[in-house]
Design a protein around this motif. Structure first.
Motif, PDB file in Angstrom:
ATOM      1  N   GLN A 401      -9.684  57.936  90.224  1.00  0.00           N
ATOM      2  CA  GLN A 401      -8.882  58.631  89.213  1.00  0.00           C
ATOM      3  C   GLN A 401      -7.574  57.894  88.915  1.00  0.00           C
ATOM      4  O   GLN A 401      -6.970  57.272  89.784  1.00  0.00           O
ATOM      5  CB  GLN A 401      -8.594  60.064  89.646  1.00  0.00           C
ATOM      6  N   GLN A 402      -7.181  57.979  87.631  1.00  0.00           N
ATOM      7  CA  GLN A 402      -5.974  57.314  87.162  1.00  0.00           C
ATOM      8  C   GLN A 402      -4.959  58.364  86.693  1.00  0.00           C
ATOM      9  O   GLN A 402      -5.317  59.530  86.479  1.00  0.00           O
ATOM     10  CB  GLN A 402      -6.316  56.393  85.980  1.00  0.00           C
ATOM     11  N   ALA A 403      -3.719  57.888  86.516  1.00  0.00           N
ATOM     12  CA  ALA A 403      -2.644  58.792  86.106  1.00  0.00           C
ATOM     13  C   ALA A 403      -2.941  59.444  84.758  1.00  0.00           C
ATOM     14  O   ALA A 403      -2.562  60.596  84.510  1.00  0.00           O
ATOM     15  CB  ALA A 403      -1.309  58.028  86.039  1.00  0.00           C
ATOM     16  N   ASP A 404      -3.658  58.748  83.906  1.00  0.00           N
ATOM     17  CA  ASP A 404      -3.908  59.296  82.563  1.00  0.00           C
ATOM     18  C   ASP A 404      -5.117  60.233  82.522  1.00  0.00           C
ATOM     19  O   ASP A 404      -5.560  60.645  81.450  1.00  0.00           O
ATOM     20  CB  ASP A 404      -4.112  58.155  81.555  1.00  0.00           C
ATOM     21  N   GLY A 405      -5.687  60.538  83.703  1.00  0.00           N
ATOM     22  CA  GLY A 405      -6.814  61.479  83.748  1.00  0.00           C
ATOM     23  C   GLY A 405      -8.158  60.814  83.620  1.00  0.00           C
ATOM     24  O   GLY A 405      -9.189  61.488  83.696  1.00  0.00           O
ATOM     25  N   SER A 406      -8.159  59.521  83.424  1.00  0.00           N
ATOM     26  CA  SER A 406      -9.448  58.833  83.357  1.00  0.00           C
ATOM     27  C   SER A 406      -9.922  58.471  84.765  1.00  0.00           C
ATOM     28  O   SER A 406      -9.163  58.587  85.733  1.00  0.00           O
ATOM     29  CB  SER A 406      -9.323  57.569  82.498  1.00  0.00           C
ATOM     30  N   ILE A 407     -11.165  58.039  84.834  1.00  0.00           N
ATOM     31  CA  ILE A 407     -11.737  57.640  86.119  1.00  0.00           C
ATOM     32  C   ILE A 407     -12.335  56.247  85.973  1.00  0.00           C
ATOM     33  O   ILE A 407     -13.176  56.014  85.097  1.00  0.00           O
ATOM     34  CB  ILE A 407     -12.822  58.633  86.567  1.00  0.00           C
ATOM     35  N   VAL A 408     -11.906  55.337  86.827  1.00  0.00           N
ATOM     36  CA  VAL A 408     -12.471  53.987  86.820  1.00  0.00           C
ATOM     37  C   VAL A 408     -13.533  53.899  87.908  1.00  0.00           C
ATOM     38  O   VAL A 408     -13.273  54.215  89.073  1.00  0.00           O
ATOM     39  CB  VAL A 408     -11.355  52.941  87.064  1.00  0.00           C
ATOM     40  N   LEU A 409     -14.717  53.492  87.501  1.00  0.00           N
ATOM     41  CA  LEU A 409     -15.828  53.455  88.449  1.00  0.00           C
ATOM     42  C   LEU A 409     -15.867  52.134  89.205  1.00  0.00           C
ATOM     43  O   LEU A 409     -15.399  51.109  88.703  1.00  0.00           O
ATOM     44  CB  LEU A 409     -17.159  53.630  87.705  1.00  0.00           C
ATOM     45  N   PRO A 410     -16.448  52.127  90.405  1.00  0.00           N
ATOM     46  CA  PRO A 410     -16.650  50.865  91.123  1.00  0.00           C
ATOM     47  C   PRO A 410     -17.454  49.900  90.250  1.00  0.00           C
ATOM     48  O   PRO A 410     -18.397  50.309  89.573  1.00  0.00           O
ATOM     49  CB  PRO A 410     -17.459  51.283  92.353  1.00  0.00           C
ATOM     50  N   GLU A 411     -17.069  48.649  90.318  1.00  0.00           N
ATOM     51  CA  GLU A 411     -17.672  47.656  89.437  1.00  0.00           C
ATOM     52  C   GLU A 411     -19.186  47.560  89.610  1.00  0.00           C
ATOM     53  O   GLU A 411     -19.937  47.362  88.658  1.00  0.00           O
ATOM     54  CB  GLU A 411     -17.027  46.296  89.724  1.00  0.00           C
ATOM     55  N   VAL A 412     -19.618  47.724  90.844  1.00  0.00           N
ATOM     56  CA  VAL A 412     -21.040  47.566  91.147  1.00  0.00           C
ATOM     57  C   VAL A 412     -21.917  48.575  90.401  1.00  0.00           C
ATOM     58  O   VAL A 412     -23.120  48.368  90.235  1.00  0.00           O
ATOM     59  CB  VAL A 412     -21.245  47.657  92.676  1.00  0.00           C
ATOM     60  N   LEU A 413     -21.295  49.660  89.939  1.00  0.00           N
ATOM     61  CA  LEU A 413     -22.076  50.705  89.272  1.00  0.00           C
ATOM     62  C   LEU A 413     -22.261  50.483  87.782  1.00  0.00           C
ATOM     63  O   LEU A 413     -23.128  51.119  87.174  1.00  0.00           O
ATOM     64  CB  LEU A 413     -21.416  52.077  89.486  1.00  0.00           C
ATOM     65  N   THR A 414     -21.455  49.610  87.193  1.00  0.00           N
ATOM     66  CA  THR A 414     -21.467  49.532  85.729  1.00  0.00           C
ATOM     67  C   THR A 414     -22.822  49.097  85.177  1.00  0.00           C
ATOM     68  O   THR A 414     -23.240  49.567  84.126  1.00  0.00           O
ATOM     69  CB  THR A 414     -20.369  48.574  85.208  1.00  0.00           C
ATOM     70  N   ARG A 415     -23.511  48.250  85.911  1.00  0.00           N
ATOM     71  CA  ARG A 415     -24.813  47.856  85.389  1.00  0.00           C
ATOM     72  C   ARG A 415     -25.851  48.963  85.532  1.00  0.00           C
ATOM     73  O   ARG A 415     -26.930  48.912  84.950  1.00  0.00           O
ATOM     74  CB  ARG A 415     -25.318  46.563  86.030  1.00  0.00           C
ATOM     75  N   TYR A 416     -25.534  49.972  86.334  1.00  0.00           N
ATOM     76  CA  TYR A 416     -26.441  51.119  86.463  1.00  0.00           C
ATOM     77  C   TYR A 416     -26.111  52.232  85.479  1.00  0.00           C
ATOM     78  O   TYR A 416     -26.988  52.965  85.031  1.00  0.00           O
ATOM     79  CB  TYR A 416     -26.398  51.667  87.885  1.00  0.00           C
ATOM     80  N   THR A 417     -24.813  52.378  85.165  1.00  0.00           N
ATOM     81  CA  THR A 417     -24.412  53.482  84.297  1.00  0.00           C
ATOM     82  C   THR A 417     -24.262  53.038  82.846  1.00  0.00           C
ATOM     83  O   THR A 417     -24.410  53.837  81.931  1.00  0.00           O
ATOM     84  CB  THR A 417     -23.052  54.049  84.745  1.00  0.00           C
ATOM     85  N   GLY A 418     -23.926  51.746  82.667  1.00  0.00           N
ATOM     86  CA  GLY A 418     -23.661  51.274  81.312  1.00  0.00           C
ATOM     87  C   GLY A 418     -22.227  51.527  80.869  1.00  0.00           C
ATOM     88  O   GLY A 418     -21.868  51.219  79.742  1.00  0.00           O
ATOM     89  N   PHE A 419     -21.424  52.087  81.736  1.00  0.00           N
ATOM     90  CA  PHE A 419     -20.005  52.262  81.428  1.00  0.00           C
ATOM     91  C   PHE A 419     -19.193  52.057  82.697  1.00  0.00           C
ATOM     92  O   PHE A 419     -19.739  52.156  83.804  1.00  0.00           O
ATOM     93  CB  PHE A 419     -19.733  53.640  80.805  1.00  0.00           C
ATOM     94  N   SER A 420     -17.908  51.753  82.534  1.00  0.00           N
ATOM     95  CA  SER A 420     -17.072  51.504  83.703  1.00  0.00           C
ATOM     96  C   SER A 420     -15.900  52.475  83.799  1.00  0.00           C
ATOM     97  O   SER A 420     -15.238  52.540  84.830  1.00  0.00           O
ATOM     98  CB  SER A 420     -16.539  50.068  83.669  1.00  0.00           C
ATOM     99  N   THR A 421     -15.671  53.212  82.722  1.00  0.00           N
ATOM    100  CA  THR A 421     -14.576  54.175  82.738  1.00  0.00           C
ATOM    101  C   THR A 421     -15.032  55.490  82.111  1.00  0.00           C
ATOM    102  O   THR A 421     -15.733  55.480  81.092  1.00  0.00           O
ATOM    103  CB  THR A 421     -13.374  53.648  81.929  1.00  0.00           C
ATOM    104  N   ILE A 422     -14.649  56.584  82.777  1.00  0.00           N
ATOM    105  CA  ILE A 422     -14.853  57.902  82.167  1.00  0.00           C
ATOM    106  C   ILE A 422     -13.472  58.396  81.763  1.00  0.00           C
ATOM    107  O   ILE A 422     -12.593  58.565  82.612  1.00  0.00           O
ATOM    108  CB  ILE A 422     -15.498  58.889  83.160  1.00  0.00           C
ATOM    109  N   HIS A 423     -13.281  58.585  80.467  1.00  0.00           N
ATOM    110  CA  HIS A 423     -11.965  59.001  79.986  1.00  0.00           C
ATOM    111  C   HIS A 423     -11.758  60.485  80.190  1.00  0.00           C
ATOM    112  O   HIS A 423     -12.697  61.227  80.479  1.00  0.00           O
ATOM    113  CB  HIS A 423     -11.806  58.623  78.498  1.00  0.00           C
ATOM    114  N   ALA A 424     -10.513  60.900  80.034  1.00  0.00           N
ATOM    115  CA  ALA A 424     -10.137  62.299  80.289  1.00  0.00           C
ATOM    116  C   ALA A 424     -10.942  63.257  79.423  1.00  0.00           C
ATOM    117  O   ALA A 424     -11.184  64.408  79.805  1.00  0.00           O
ATOM    118  CB  ALA A 424      -8.635  62.489  80.045  1.00  0.00           C
ATOM    119  N   ASP A 425     -11.376  62.782  78.271  1.00  0.00           N
ATOM    120  CA  ASP A 425     -12.149  63.666  77.392  1.00  0.00           C
ATOM    121  C   ASP A 425     -13.658  63.569  77.633  1.00  0.00           C
ATOM    122  O   ASP A 425     -14.451  64.155  76.897  1.00  0.00           O
ATOM    123  CB  ASP A 425     -11.834  63.343  75.924  1.00  0.00           C
ATOM    124  N   GLY A 426     -14.053  62.815  78.672  1.00  0.00           N
ATOM    125  CA  GLY A 426     -15.466  62.720  79.002  1.00  0.00           C
ATOM    126  C   GLY A 426     -16.173  61.573  78.322  1.00  0.00           C
ATOM    127  O   GLY A 426     -17.323  61.275  78.629  1.00  0.00           O
TER     128      GLY A 426
END
Length: 429
Positions: A401-426
RNA sequence: GGAGGCGUCGCCUAGUCCGGUCUAUGGCGCCCGCCUGCUAAGCGGGUUUGGGGUUUAUCCCCCAUCGCGAGUUCAAAUCUCGCCGCCUCCGCCA
């Protein structure tokens, strides 16, 4: 389950060792049951031998044209005596079995004393808990604010202790499972399985959930079938080889499976009622190792290493503890717990439990192998989480979690999820 | 759900109609030995599993085991009933 003779062998110090986990072994009662079962078997066997001999004589005498009425009369009497002896032997045998099935595994002497997680020995730590210049939120708040977790609607559907994951949350669950499975199959040598999630009582008896822990399980009924929802993939994976003799050359077997797990959580009312930590249904990737009996301790080190490796690839701070004798599960002789740092709770929480069950489950499930001399011998079984999806997701969200409410995912997951950040608005990118 | 067939010692298989001589036949595989420069072949022997007794590095004896369970009988692989699993066909179904 133990070999009753081994339990009575003073050299094994079963009474002392079981006392460390709060179980009082009544050796006298055990000895009495064992000898009464054995003498019952002996009596019935001897009578049956006599009966067989008599039947042969009847045949011969009849063939020779002799009178068999007296012989038949004696044979009929014998039949009643056999029946009585068999009933006595059967009763003693059933009592012995009931007792044996409820005796927990012997904790190894290397375990620390005590009955709670506070008595565990910390073995090692990895990583540093992240520092925040704001007050970190827990995963429930993070999940609900971003809309990727919905506990209110889960309750509407199924009552308390369920979750709904949505959008990036659902994708993250799926991605985590794929990542775990890939790691275990490609780098740790496990074979992936898809297994039934409903099993017969015999499977649960094999791994030790039954008969003692029935209240922890969800039970189903349909027609004449009586099936239980699995509380962990340990049950189907370990029981795959029930009643089999595994070739020594095939050992060690290393199996993994991604399954839902169903637990009633009876007796945990009011504990961890929030979020993903303690649910009636959760998903987990499980690891099971079936190994030669004398290698189980080495194999446990490998197993816990595989669980820790997952967290290290995710960059999550964790520590590993050796559970106290009294805190170790029913079927285990030694258990490591791996605990991950949860910023929302400001503490380490259990995320994996890796157990060496020795021959305890193998004897129940009748899983054997052959020794070098060709003799049959029970294998040893081990199991460990690698890892649960829900608790890992909680850790990923809270640690990223970040100060702006977003969530930065571990790098190793990005190729599984297709994204690396979940923003505060989803939304994601 | 309906109809039919099948289930024997690791694998294949005889036996089941007509109960006792089944201590379950034979083959393959495997193990030991003999023979032989070596290997193969050949020859001889062994080879279900579980429990109990005795003894404890051995051996020996007994009981059970022909898918599982009950029954009939002095006696069941064999007869009767129930169940389970597999195969084929039909119906239903993702």
């Amino acid at each position: 389950m133990h070999d009753p003779r081994a339990l009575l062998d003073p050299g094994n110090e079963a009474v002392r060792r079981l006392a460390r986990r709060g179980y009082t072994l009544d050796s006298a009662a055990l000895e009495e049951l064992l000898s009464s079962r054995n003498s019952g078997i002996k009596t019935a066997d001897d009578l049956r031998a006599e009966s067989k001999k008599l039947a042969g004589e009847v045949g011969k005498t009849a063939k020779a044209g002799g009178d068999v009425t007296a012989l038949k009369e004696r044979a009929r009497e014998l039949k009643d005596e056999i029946k009585q002896a068999e009933e006595r032997a059967e009763a003693a045998s059933a009592d012995l079995r009931d007792l044996m099935l409820n005796i927990p595994n012997l904790p190894l002497d290397t375990l620390p004393d005590g009955f709670s997680d506070e008595d565990a020995t910390e073995v090692r730590r990895w990583g540093t808990p992240p520092q925040f210049d704001f007050t970190p939120r827990d995963h429930v708040e993070l999940g609900e604010r971003t809309g990727i977790l919905d506990f209110a609607r889960a309750t509407k559907l199924s009552g308390p202790r369920f979750r709904v994951a949505r959008g990036a949350g659902a994708a993250l669950e799926r991605g985590l499972a794929s990542f775990f499975l890939d790691l275990h199959t490609r780098e740790h040598g496990y074979t992936e399985f898809s297994v039934p999630h409903l099993v017969m009582p015999s499977a649960l008896l094999g791994t030790g959930q039954l008969p003692k822990f029935e209240e922890d399980l969800f039970r189903t009924a349909a027609g004449t079938r009586d099936l239980y929802l699995i509380p962990t993939a340990e049950v189907p994976l370990t029981n795959l080889h029930a009643d089999e003799i595994v070739e020594p050359g095939d050992l060690p077997l290393a199996y993994t499976a991604w399954t839902p797990c169903f637990r009633s959580e009876a007796g945990s009312y009011g504990r961890d009622t929030r979020g993903l930590i303690r649910l009636h249904e959760f998903e987990k990737v499980e690891m099971v190792r079936i190994v030669a009996a004398d290698s189980s301790q080495n194999e446990l080190e490998k197993l816990v290493g595989h669980a820790e490796a997952v967290l290290q690839k995710l960059g999550l701070a964790h520590r590993t503890i050796l559970l106290a004798a009294g805190d170790t599960g029913f079927g285990a002789q030694m258990t490591y717990d791996v605990e991950v740092w949860l910023p929302g709770q400001d503490t380490y929480r259990e995320i994996s439990s890796c157990s060496d069950c020795g021959q305890f489950q193998a004897r129940r499930a009748n899983i054997r192998t052959r020794t070098d001399e060709g003799k049959r011998e029970f294998v040893a079984t081990l199991n460990g989480s690698g890892l649960p999806i829900g608790r890992t997701m909680a850790a990923v969200l809270e640690n990223g979690q970040q100060a702006d409410g977003s969530i930065v995912l571990p790098e190793v997951l990005t190729r599984y999820t297709g994204f690396s950040t979940i923003h505060a608005d989803g939304k994601t990118d």
